[in-house]
Design a protein around this motif. Structure first.
Motif, mmCIF file in Angstrom:
data_model
loop_
_atom_site.group_PDB
_atom_site.id
_atom_site.type_symbol
_atom_site.label_atom_id
_atom_site.label_comp_id
_atom_site.label_asym_id
_atom_site.label_seq_id
_atom_site.Cartn_x
_atom_site.Cartn_y
_atom_site.Cartn_z
ATOM 1 N N UNK A 96 0.833 -1.194 0.000
ATOM 2 C CA UNK A 96 0.000 0.000 0.000
ATOM 3 C C UNK A 96 0.875 1.255 0.000
ATOM 4 N N UNK A 97 1.926 1.233 0.798
ATOM 5 C CA UNK A 97 2.845 2.371 0.854
ATOM 6 C C UNK A 97 3.643 2.486 -0.433
ATOM 7 N N UNK A 98 4.149 1.360 -0.921
ATOM 8 C CA UNK A 98 4.985 1.359 -2.118
ATOM 9 C C UNK A 98 4.230 1.875 -3.336
ATOM 10 N N UNK A 99 2.945 1.556 -3.431
ATOM 11 C CA UNK A 99 2.148 1.948 -4.587
ATOM 12 C C UNK A 99 1.370 3.243 -4.368
ATOM 13 N N UNK A 100 1.645 3.946 -3.264
ATOM 14 C CA UNK A 100 0.992 5.225 -3.036
ATOM 15 C C UNK A 100 -0.486 5.105 -2.772
ATOM 16 N N UNK A 101 -0.895 4.047 -2.064
ATOM 17 C CA UNK A 101 -2.316 3.797 -1.813
ATOM 18 C C UNK A 101 -2.703 4.032 -0.360
ATOM 19 N N UNK A 102 -1.798 4.561 0.423
ATOM 20 C CA UNK A 102 -2.125 4.852 1.815
ATOM 21 C C UNK A 102 -3.247 5.892 1.867
ATOM 22 N N UNK A 103 -4.236 5.621 2.697
ATOM 23 C CA UNK A 103 -5.398 6.490 2.762
ATOM 24 C C UNK A 103 -6.556 5.963 1.943
ATOM 25 N N UNK A 104 -6.268 5.006 1.052
ATOM 26 C CA UNK A 104 -7.321 4.424 0.221
ATOM 27 C C UNK A 104 -7.507 2.940 0.522
ATOM 28 N N UNK A 105 -6.962 2.502 1.635
ATOM 29 C CA UNK A 105 -6.975 1.078 1.961
ATOM 30 C C UNK A 105 -8.372 0.485 2.015
ATOM 31 N N UNK A 106 -9.316 1.255 2.539
ATOM 32 C CA UNK A 106 -10.654 0.727 2.771
ATOM 33 C C UNK A 106 -11.657 1.172 1.723
ATOM 34 N N UNK B 170 -3.113 0.376 -9.737
ATOM 35 C CA UNK B 170 -2.092 0.213 -8.694
ATOM 36 C C UNK B 170 -2.452 -0.949 -7.779
ATOM 37 N N UNK B 171 -3.733 -1.060 -7.455
ATOM 38 C CA UNK B 171 -4.182 -2.185 -6.631
ATOM 39 C C UNK B 171 -3.934 -3.505 -7.363
ATOM 40 N N UNK B 172 -4.243 -3.537 -8.666
ATOM 41 C CA UNK B 172 -4.050 -4.762 -9.451
ATOM 42 C C UNK B 172 -2.582 -5.155 -9.509
ATOM 43 N N UNK B 173 -1.705 -4.176 -9.687
ATOM 44 C CA UNK B 173 -0.271 -4.471 -9.745
ATOM 45 C C UNK B 173 0.234 -4.924 -8.382
ATOM 46 N N UNK B 174 -0.204 -4.243 -7.311
ATOM 47 C CA UNK B 174 0.198 -4.646 -5.963
ATOM 48 C C UNK B 174 -0.274 -6.063 -5.660
ATOM 49 N N UNK B 175 -1.487 -6.406 -6.110
ATOM 50 C CA UNK B 175 -2.020 -7.756 -5.880
ATOM 51 C C UNK B 175 -1.149 -8.807 -6.550
ATOM 52 N N UNK B 176 -0.564 -8.461 -7.703
ATOM 53 C CA UNK B 176 0.324 -9.400 -8.393
ATOM 54 C C UNK B 176 1.696 -9.461 -7.729
ATOM 55 N N UNK B 177 2.270 -8.299 -7.406
ATOM 56 C CA UNK B 177 3.613 -8.261 -6.828
ATOM 57 C C UNK B 177 3.666 -8.893 -5.443
ATOM 58 N N UNK B 178 2.591 -8.759 -4.657
ATOM 59 C CA UNK B 178 2.623 -9.238 -3.281
ATOM 60 C C UNK B 178 2.777 -10.753 -3.207
ATOM 61 N N UNK B 179 2.414 -11.445 -4.294
ATOM 62 C CA UNK B 179 2.561 -12.894 -4.340
ATOM 63 C C UNK B 179 3.996 -13.317 -4.604
ATOM 64 N N UNK B 180 4.864 -12.335 -4.793
ATOM 65 C CA UNK B 180 6.290 -12.575 -5.011
ATOM 66 C C UNK B 180 6.544 -13.498 -6.202
ATOM 67 N N UNK B 181 5.938 -13.207 -7.361
ATOM 68 C CA UNK B 181 6.150 -14.064 -8.532
ATOM 69 C C UNK B 181 7.534 -13.838 -9.127
#
Length: 287
Positions: free
Chosen positions: A119-129, A142-153
């Protein structure tokens, strides 16, 4: 190692009584942690190549390897980001990003820690909810990319991920992807119709022909980037350089040649008159 290798790959589709050959003896290697962009005419096989690497489709002939192993289906070593964001509309940004970790049974504390990081890395702080409909197109991607990166592919497969965004948001997302790629490098196969986007993002740009796809040229942008000192520079500064414009113009000329030649993707015949008259592939050196 997480490179992608296409070895003599063919792919045919049935359309009524006809067999349409999109790929025919296609060969390409994407090195471990290399960012490669594919550009070419619409329908030339770019998305088919990406789907083959993702394990969402399978070749008619030849084989595709990821990390030295033949692709037999989707796997946790690969993540796909599509043009349409494909977020769960009933889940918040935080919940969308955490979804894959939850499916893998990652403990709640570790899940929350990793989600907070992205959330911090993608500039989404404040939009979490916030729910997807409450987010702009750029924030949804940004959410879609973070969802992919967080899985550590090991491999990130991106099919025109910024194509649905407005011009300003697209530029911001390109800069975000560059930052993310430097902090957390992955092997990336990136499809785009934009020569500007390809030159700005990729280490190499592969220009494809009309179907069945051939490699018309491979442009080594990484060496130009290193020589010109583009690293860390804002996109407007990079796009204003002579070297950037030279690379972009060369890609556009190659694309224009293909657009002016009609495709004939029928039962193993040559795909265009241009391919019969021109070399199938060439390395373009701008050093």
């Amino acid at each position: 190692m997480s490179g992608i290798v296409y070895q003599g790959v063919s792919r045919e589709f049935r359309r009524g009584n006809r067999s349409i050959r999109v790929l025919d003896d296609f060969n390409l290697e994407v090195a471990d942690r290399e960012f490669v962009a594919l550009v070419g005419p619409s329908g030339c096989g770019k998305t088919t190549l990406l789907r083959l690497a993702a394990g969402l489709d399978f070749p008619t002939g030849g084989r595709v390897l990821v990390g030295g192993r033949p692709v037999s289906g989707p796997g946790p070593d690969r993540a796909v980001v599509f043009q349409q964001f494909a977020l769960f509309p009933w889940k918040t940004a935080r919940e969308n990003i955490a979804f894959g970790l939850r499916c893998r049974g990652v403990p709640a504390a570790e899940r929350e820690r990793r989600v907070a990081h992205y959330l911090k890395l993608m500039g989404l702080e404040g939009a979490e909810d916030a729910y997807p409909h409450q987010l702009s197109g750029g924030m949804q991607q940004r959410v879609a990319i973070a969802r992919s990166y967080i899985l550590d592919p090991d491999v990130l497969l991106m099919d025109e991920p910024f194509g649905a965004l407005d011009a300003q948001t697209r530029i911001l997302m390109q800069e975000e992807l560059i930052k993310l790629s430097r902090v957390n490098p992955r092997t990336v196969l990136f499809i785009t119709h934009s020569a500007d986007e390809a030159v700005y993002l990729a280490d190499r740009v592969v220009v494809l022909s009309q179907p069945p796809a051939r490699i018309k040229a491979i442009i080594d942008v990484k060496s130009v980037r290193q020589r010109e000192g583009w690293e860390g520079q804002p996109i407007e500064a990079v796009m204003d350089t002579e070297a950037f414009n030279h690379c972009r113009t060369q890609i556009w000329r190659l694309l224009r040649e293909q657009l002016e030649q009609p495709a004939v993707p029928v039962d193993g015949q040559s795909s265009s008159r241009a391919e019969e008259a021109a070399p199938l592939s060439k390395e373009v050196d701008y050093a």
